[in-house]
Scaffold this active site. Sequence first.
Site, PDB file in Angstrom:
ATOM      1  N   GLY A   1      22.221  38.143  32.148  1.00  0.00           N
ATOM      2  CA  GLY A   1      22.764  36.956  32.810  1.00  0.00           C
ATOM      3  C   GLY A   1      22.812  37.170  34.309  1.00  0.00           C
ATOM      4  O   GLY A   1      23.688  36.645  34.998  1.00  0.00           O
TER       5      GLY A   1
ATOM      6  N   GLY B   1      23.158  34.244  36.921  1.00  0.00           N
ATOM      7  CA  GLY B   1      24.342  33.388  36.932  1.00  0.00           C
ATOM      8  C   GLY B   1      25.314  33.780  38.031  1.00  0.00           C
ATOM      9  O   GLY B   1      25.152  34.796  38.712  1.00  0.00           O
TER      10      GLY B   1
ATOM     11  N   GLY C   1      31.775  40.271  29.386  1.00  0.00           N
ATOM     12  CA  GLY C   1      32.656  39.337  30.075  1.00  0.00           C
ATOM     13  C   GLY C   1      32.467  37.917  29.602  1.00  0.00           C
ATOM     14  O   GLY C   1      33.245  37.029  29.953  1.00  0.00           O
TER      15      GLY C   1
ATOM     16  N   THR D   1      32.909  34.879  27.350  1.00  0.00           N
ATOM     17  CA  THR D   1      33.927  34.485  26.374  1.00  0.00           C
ATOM     18  C   THR D   1      33.313  33.585  25.307  1.00  0.00           C
ATOM     19  O   THR D   1      32.176  33.150  25.420  1.00  0.00           O
ATOM     20  CB  THR D   1      35.095  33.758  27.068  1.00  0.00           C
ATOM     21  OG1 THR D   1      34.595  32.603  27.763  1.00  0.00           O
ATOM     22  CG2 THR D   1      35.783  34.673  28.062  1.00  0.00           C
TER      23      THR D   1
ATOM     24  N   HIS E   1      39.117  25.515  34.706  1.00  0.00           N
ATOM     25  CA  HIS E   1      37.882  26.181  35.109  1.00  0.00           C
ATOM     26  C   HIS E   1      36.882  25.156  35.644  1.00  0.00           C
ATOM     27  O   HIS E   1      37.081  23.947  35.521  1.00  0.00           O
ATOM     28  CB  HIS E   1      37.255  26.934  33.932  1.00  0.00           C
ATOM     29  CG  HIS E   1      37.924  28.235  33.616  1.00  0.00           C
ATOM     30  ND1 HIS E   1      39.139  28.305  32.972  1.00  0.00           N
ATOM     31  CD2 HIS E   1      37.562  29.521  33.863  1.00  0.00           C
ATOM     32  CE1 HIS E   1      39.486  29.577  32.830  1.00  0.00           C
ATOM     33  NE2 HIS E   1      38.545  30.330  33.364  1.00  0.00           N
ATOM     34  N   HIS E   2      35.795  25.669  36.205  1.00  0.00           N
ATOM     35  CA  HIS E   2      34.704  24.815  36.682  1.00  0.00           C
ATOM     36  C   HIS E   2      34.079  24.065  35.510  1.00  0.00           C
ATOM     37  O   HIS E   2      34.205  24.468  34.351  1.00  0.00           O
ATOM     38  CB  HIS E   2      33.643  25.672  37.394  1.00  0.00           C
ATOM     39  CG  HIS E   2      33.199  26.840  36.567  1.00  0.00           C
ATOM     40  ND1 HIS E   2      32.182  26.769  35.639  1.00  0.00           N
ATOM     41  CD2 HIS E   2      33.644  28.125  36.516  1.00  0.00           C
ATOM     42  CE1 HIS E   2      32.008  27.943  35.063  1.00  0.00           C
ATOM     43  NE2 HIS E   2      32.891  28.792  35.566  1.00  0.00           N
TER      44      HIS E   2
ATOM     45  N   LYS F   1      31.657  25.650  32.651  1.00  0.00           N
ATOM     46  CA  LYS F   1      32.117  26.584  31.613  1.00  0.00           C
ATOM     47  C   LYS F   1      31.913  25.935  30.255  1.00  0.00           C
ATOM     48  O   LYS F   1      32.379  24.818  30.006  1.00  0.00           O
ATOM     49  CB  LYS F   1      33.583  26.947  31.834  1.00  0.00           C
ATOM     50  CG  LYS F   1      34.107  27.970  30.832  1.00  0.00           C
ATOM     51  CD  LYS F   1      35.500  28.455  31.198  1.00  0.00           C
ATOM     52  CE  LYS F   1      36.066  29.398  30.162  1.00  0.00           C
ATOM     53  NZ  LYS F   1      35.218  30.594  29.956  1.00  0.00           N
TER      54      LYS F   1
ATOM     55  N   GLY G   1      38.799  32.223  27.106  1.00  0.00           N
ATOM     56  CA  GLY G   1      39.155  33.452  26.403  1.00  0.00           C
ATOM     57  C   GLY G   1      40.438  34.055  26.939  1.00  0.00           C
ATOM     58  O   GLY G   1      41.219  34.654  26.184  1.00  0.00           O
ATOM     59  N   THR G   2      40.677  33.892  28.231  1.00  0.00           N
ATOM     60  CA  THR G   2      41.904  34.427  28.831  1.00  0.00           C
ATOM     61  C   THR G   2      43.135  33.723  28.284  1.00  0.00           C
ATOM     62  O   THR G   2      44.139  34.372  27.968  1.00  0.00           O
ATOM     63  CB  THR G   2      41.856  34.271  30.365  1.00  0.00           C
ATOM     64  OG1 THR G   2      40.669  34.903  30.854  1.00  0.00           O
ATOM     65  CG2 THR G   2      43.074  34.890  31.012  1.00  0.00           C
TER      66      THR G   2
END
Length: 275
Positions: A13, A16, A108, A110, A164-165, A168, A174-175
Amino acid sequence: MANQLPIPVVVNGAGGKMGREVVKAVAQAEDMMLLGAVDRNPEYMGKDVGEVAGCGPLEVPIINDLQGTLGMAVQEKQPGVMVDFTHPSSVYENTRAAIAYGIRPVVGTTGLSPQQINELAEFSEKASIGCVIVPNFSIGMVLLQQAAISASQYFDHVEIIERHHNQKADAPSGTAIQTAQMLAELGKTYNVPAVKETEKLSGARGTQIHEGIRIHSLRLPGSIAHQEVIFGAPGQVYTLRHDTSDRACYMPGVLLAIRKVLQLKTTIYGLEKLL
Protein backbone atom coordinates in the site's frame (compact mmCIF):
# COMPACT_ATOMS: atom_id res chain seq x y z
CA MET A 1 22.58 -1.11 15.83
CA ALA A 2 25.88 -0.25 14.10
CA ASN A 3 27.02 -3.87 13.83
CA GLN A 4 23.59 -5.32 13.02
CA LEU A 5 22.20 -5.82 9.54
CA PRO A 6 19.35 -3.44 8.71
CA ILE A 7 15.79 -4.78 8.89
CA PRO A 8 14.44 -5.41 5.37
CA VAL A 9 11.00 -3.77 5.09
CA VAL A 10 8.31 -4.23 2.45
CA VAL A 11 5.60 -1.56 2.37
CA ASN A 12 2.28 -2.84 1.03
CA GLY A 13 0.00 0.00 0.00
CA ALA A 14 3.05 2.18 -0.58
CA GLY A 15 1.21 4.69 -2.78
CA GLY A 16 -1.50 5.47 -0.23
CA LYS A 17 -1.43 8.33 2.28
CA MET A 18 -0.21 6.15 5.15
CA GLY A 19 2.03 4.08 2.91
CA ARG A 20 3.92 7.17 1.75
CA GLU A 21 4.57 8.21 5.33
CA VAL A 22 5.86 4.73 6.14
CA VAL A 23 8.18 4.84 3.13
CA LYS A 24 9.67 8.13 4.32
CA ALA A 25 10.04 6.93 7.90
CA VAL A 26 11.69 3.62 6.94
CA ALA A 27 14.02 5.34 4.47
CA GLN A 28 15.21 7.67 7.24
CA ALA A 29 15.63 4.93 9.88
CA GLU A 30 19.29 3.90 10.18
CA ASP A 31 18.43 0.35 11.27
CA MET A 32 16.04 -0.36 8.37
CA MET A 33 16.26 -0.93 4.64
CA LEU A 34 13.32 -0.32 2.30
CA LEU A 35 13.40 -3.54 0.28
CA GLY A 36 10.13 -3.37 -1.65
CA ALA A 37 7.08 -1.24 -2.36
CA VAL A 38 3.76 -2.75 -3.46
CA ASP A 39 0.60 -0.98 -4.61
CA ARG A 40 -2.37 -1.86 -6.81
CA ASN A 41 -2.88 1.62 -8.24
CA PRO A 42 -1.81 1.50 -11.92
CA GLU A 43 -0.90 5.19 -11.72
CA TYR A 44 2.17 4.31 -9.64
CA MET A 45 3.42 1.18 -11.42
CA GLY A 46 7.16 1.29 -12.06
CA LYS A 47 7.63 4.67 -10.41
CA ASP A 48 10.33 5.22 -7.79
CA VAL A 49 8.51 4.99 -4.46
CA GLY A 50 10.67 7.75 -3.01
CA GLU A 51 9.52 10.13 -5.73
CA VAL A 52 5.88 9.17 -5.08
CA ALA A 53 6.34 9.63 -1.32
CA GLY A 54 8.03 13.00 -1.84
CA CYS A 55 11.35 12.16 -0.20
CA GLY A 56 13.54 11.88 -3.30
CA PRO A 57 14.64 8.82 -5.32
CA LEU A 58 15.18 5.59 -3.37
CA GLU A 59 15.74 3.27 -6.36
CA VAL A 60 12.83 1.08 -5.26
CA PRO A 61 10.11 0.79 -7.93
CA ILE A 62 6.46 0.32 -7.01
CA ILE A 63 5.12 -3.00 -8.32
CA ASN A 64 1.86 -4.93 -8.04
CA ASP A 65 3.30 -8.26 -6.93
CA LEU A 66 3.15 -8.88 -3.20
CA GLN A 67 4.05 -12.57 -3.45
CA GLY A 68 7.13 -11.84 -5.54
CA THR A 69 8.24 -9.08 -3.20
CA LEU A 70 7.79 -11.32 -0.14
CA GLY A 71 9.82 -14.00 -1.92
CA MET A 72 12.58 -11.46 -2.48
CA ALA A 73 12.52 -10.53 1.21
CA VAL A 74 13.02 -14.18 2.18
CA GLN A 75 16.42 -14.10 0.46
CA GLU A 76 17.76 -11.50 2.90
CA LYS A 77 20.05 -12.59 5.74
CA GLN A 78 18.00 -10.58 8.28
CA PRO A 79 14.32 -11.52 8.89
CA GLY A 80 12.02 -9.23 6.93
CA VAL A 81 8.93 -7.22 7.88
CA MET A 82 5.86 -6.31 5.82
CA VAL A 83 4.00 -3.15 6.78
CA ASP A 84 0.42 -3.27 5.45
CA PHE A 85 -1.74 -0.19 4.90
CA THR A 86 -4.05 -1.41 2.15
CA HIS A 87 -7.79 -2.17 2.21
CA PRO A 88 -10.07 -4.21 4.48
CA SER A 89 -10.93 -6.52 1.57
CA SER A 90 -7.32 -7.66 1.10
CA VAL A 91 -5.58 -7.27 4.47
CA TYR A 92 -6.39 -10.78 5.71
CA GLU A 93 -4.89 -12.50 2.66
CA ASN A 94 -1.91 -10.12 2.67
CA THR A 95 -1.15 -10.98 6.29
CA ARG A 96 -1.52 -14.73 5.78
CA ALA A 97 0.78 -14.55 2.76
CA ALA A 98 3.47 -12.71 4.74
CA ILE A 99 3.36 -15.26 7.56
CA ALA A 100 3.50 -18.13 5.05
CA TYR A 101 6.69 -16.64 3.59
CA GLY A 102 8.21 -16.14 7.05
CA ILE A 103 7.91 -12.36 6.80
CA ARG A 104 6.68 -10.60 9.96
CA PRO A 105 3.52 -8.54 9.33
CA VAL A 106 2.92 -5.15 10.92
CA VAL A 107 -0.71 -4.42 10.09
CA GLY A 108 -2.23 -0.95 10.25
CA THR A 109 -5.13 -1.70 7.94
CA THR A 110 -8.38 -1.91 9.92
CA GLY A 111 -11.46 -3.95 9.10
CA LEU A 112 -10.29 -7.39 10.23
CA SER A 113 -13.08 -9.30 11.95
CA PRO A 114 -12.49 -10.89 15.39
CA GLN A 115 -12.59 -14.31 13.71
CA GLN A 116 -9.95 -13.27 11.17
CA ILE A 117 -7.71 -11.89 13.93
CA ASN A 118 -8.03 -15.17 15.83
CA GLU A 119 -7.21 -17.19 12.71
CA LEU A 120 -4.14 -15.05 12.00
CA ALA A 121 -3.04 -15.44 15.61
CA GLU A 122 -3.31 -19.23 15.34
CA PHE A 123 -1.47 -19.24 12.02
CA SER A 124 1.37 -17.05 13.28
CA GLU A 125 1.75 -19.10 16.46
CA LYS A 126 1.96 -22.37 14.51
CA ALA A 127 4.59 -20.80 12.26
CA SER A 128 6.38 -19.13 15.23
CA ILE A 129 6.25 -15.89 13.23
CA GLY A 130 5.58 -12.63 15.03
CA CYS A 131 2.65 -10.51 13.87
CA VAL A 132 1.54 -7.09 15.11
CA ILE A 133 -1.97 -5.76 14.41
CA VAL A 134 -2.50 -2.17 15.52
CA PRO A 135 -5.77 -0.25 15.03
CA ASN A 136 -3.99 3.03 15.82
CA PHE A 137 -0.25 3.73 15.92
CA SER A 138 -0.56 7.05 17.77
CA ILE A 139 0.95 7.25 21.26
CA GLY A 140 -1.69 9.88 22.10
CA MET A 141 -4.49 7.39 21.37
CA VAL A 142 -2.91 4.84 23.70
CA LEU A 143 -2.90 7.48 26.44
CA LEU A 144 -6.56 8.34 25.71
CA GLN A 145 -7.56 4.69 26.02
CA GLN A 146 -5.70 4.36 29.31
CA ALA A 147 -7.47 7.48 30.62
CA ALA A 148 -10.82 6.04 29.48
CA ILE A 149 -10.18 2.85 31.43
CA SER A 150 -9.44 4.91 34.55
CA ALA A 151 -12.58 7.01 34.07
CA SER A 152 -14.79 3.96 33.59
CA GLN A 153 -14.33 3.11 37.27
CA TYR A 154 -16.38 6.18 38.16
CA PHE A 155 -18.82 6.55 35.23
CA ASP A 156 -21.53 4.13 34.15
CA HIS A 157 -22.51 5.92 30.92
CA VAL A 158 -20.18 6.29 27.93
CA GLU A 159 -20.45 6.76 24.17
CA ILE A 160 -17.76 6.98 21.49
CA ILE A 161 -17.69 9.33 18.51
CA GLU A 162 -15.08 8.75 15.80
CA ARG A 163 -14.51 10.95 12.74
CA HIS A 164 -12.35 10.14 9.72
CA HIS A 165 -11.81 11.30 6.15
CA ASN A 166 -14.43 10.25 3.61
CA GLN A 167 -12.04 7.84 1.86
CA LYS A 168 -11.96 5.48 4.84
CA ALA A 169 -13.66 2.28 3.73
CA ASP A 170 -14.70 0.72 7.05
CA ALA A 171 -16.88 1.92 9.91
CA PRO A 172 -16.70 2.00 12.86
CA SER A 173 -12.96 2.56 12.96
CA GLY A 174 -10.77 -0.17 14.35
CA THR A 175 -9.63 2.24 17.05
CA ALA A 176 -13.18 2.90 18.24
CA ILE A 177 -13.95 -0.83 18.30
CA GLN A 178 -10.75 -1.50 20.25
CA THR A 179 -11.59 1.27 22.74
CA ALA A 180 -15.05 -0.22 23.31
CA GLN A 181 -13.52 -3.68 23.76
CA MET A 182 -11.08 -2.38 26.35
CA LEU A 183 -13.89 -0.76 28.33
CA ALA A 184 -16.07 -3.87 28.03
CA GLU A 185 -13.29 -6.09 29.39
CA LEU A 186 -13.59 -4.33 32.75
CA GLY A 187 -16.66 -6.44 33.48
CA LYS A 188 -19.42 -3.84 33.78
CA THR A 189 -22.46 -2.95 31.70
CA TYR A 190 -22.77 0.66 30.55
CA ASN A 191 -25.65 2.88 29.56
CA VAL A 192 -28.49 1.09 31.33
CA PRO A 193 -31.51 2.85 29.74
CA ALA A 194 -33.59 5.20 31.83
CA VAL A 195 -36.49 4.99 29.34
CA LYS A 196 -37.51 2.74 26.47
CA GLU A 197 -35.71 4.21 23.47
CA THR A 198 -37.22 4.38 19.97
CA GLU A 199 -35.23 5.28 16.89
CA LYS A 200 -37.40 7.28 14.48
CA LEU A 201 -34.65 6.77 11.91
CA SER A 202 -32.58 3.57 11.97
CA GLY A 203 -29.03 4.20 13.16
CA ALA A 204 -29.80 7.51 14.86
CA ARG A 205 -28.29 6.17 18.10
CA GLY A 206 -25.24 4.76 16.41
CA THR A 207 -24.08 1.15 16.70
CA GLN A 208 -24.42 -0.65 20.02
CA ILE A 209 -21.37 -2.79 20.56
CA HIS A 210 -19.89 -4.45 23.67
CA GLU A 211 -21.65 -4.12 27.03
CA GLY A 212 -24.07 -1.40 25.94
CA ILE A 213 -21.43 0.97 24.53
CA ARG A 214 -22.49 2.92 21.43
CA ILE A 215 -20.21 4.11 18.63
CA HIS A 216 -21.06 6.93 16.21
CA SER A 217 -19.07 7.25 12.96
CA LEU A 218 -18.60 10.43 10.92
CA ARG A 219 -16.96 10.58 7.49
CA LEU A 220 -16.02 14.06 6.25
CA PRO A 221 -13.40 15.49 3.88
CA GLY A 222 -10.87 17.62 5.74
CA SER A 223 -10.64 15.09 8.56
CA ILE A 224 -7.78 12.68 9.23
CA ALA A 225 -8.54 10.69 12.42
CA HIS A 226 -10.38 11.92 15.50
CA GLN A 227 -12.00 10.21 18.47
CA GLU A 228 -13.99 11.29 21.52
CA VAL A 229 -14.90 9.11 24.47
CA ILE A 230 -17.68 10.89 26.36
CA PHE A 231 -18.64 9.86 29.89
CA GLY A 232 -21.78 11.14 31.57
CA ALA A 233 -23.07 11.23 35.15
CA PRO A 234 -25.59 13.39 37.01
CA GLY A 235 -24.37 16.97 36.82
CA GLN A 236 -21.23 16.34 34.75
CA VAL A 237 -19.85 15.24 31.42
CA TYR A 238 -16.23 14.10 31.05
CA THR A 239 -14.81 14.15 27.50
CA LEU A 240 -11.56 12.59 26.31
CA ARG A 241 -10.55 13.62 22.79
CA HIS A 242 -7.70 12.85 20.43
CA ASP A 243 -7.12 14.63 17.10
CA THR A 244 -4.52 14.05 14.44
CA SER A 245 -3.39 16.82 12.09
CA ASP A 246 -0.56 14.99 10.31
CA ARG A 247 -0.08 11.29 9.57
CA ALA A 248 3.54 11.64 10.63
CA CYS A 249 2.27 11.26 14.22
CA TYR A 250 1.82 7.53 13.59
CA MET A 251 5.38 6.87 12.43
CA PRO A 252 7.12 6.46 15.84
CA GLY A 253 4.58 3.72 16.61
CA VAL A 254 5.09 2.07 13.20
CA LEU A 255 8.88 2.03 13.58
CA LEU A 256 8.55 0.64 17.11
CA ALA A 257 6.32 -2.17 15.83
CA ILE A 258 8.78 -3.02 13.03
CA ARG A 259 11.57 -3.41 15.58
CA LYS A 260 9.49 -5.30 18.15
CA VAL A 261 7.81 -7.78 15.78
CA LEU A 262 11.18 -9.45 15.14
CA GLN A 263 11.25 -10.51 18.79
CA LEU A 264 7.78 -12.11 18.71
CA LYS A 265 6.60 -15.62 17.85
CA THR A 266 2.86 -14.94 18.02
CA THR A 267 0.33 -12.18 17.31
CA ILE A 268 0.05 -9.00 19.36
CA TYR A 269 -3.04 -6.80 19.03
CA GLY A 270 -2.67 -3.15 20.04
CA LEU A 271 0.26 -0.75 20.31
CA GLU A 272 -0.10 -0.53 24.09
CA LYS A 273 1.20 -4.11 24.40
CA LEU A 274 4.51 -3.06 22.80
CA LEU A 275 5.17 0.00 24.95
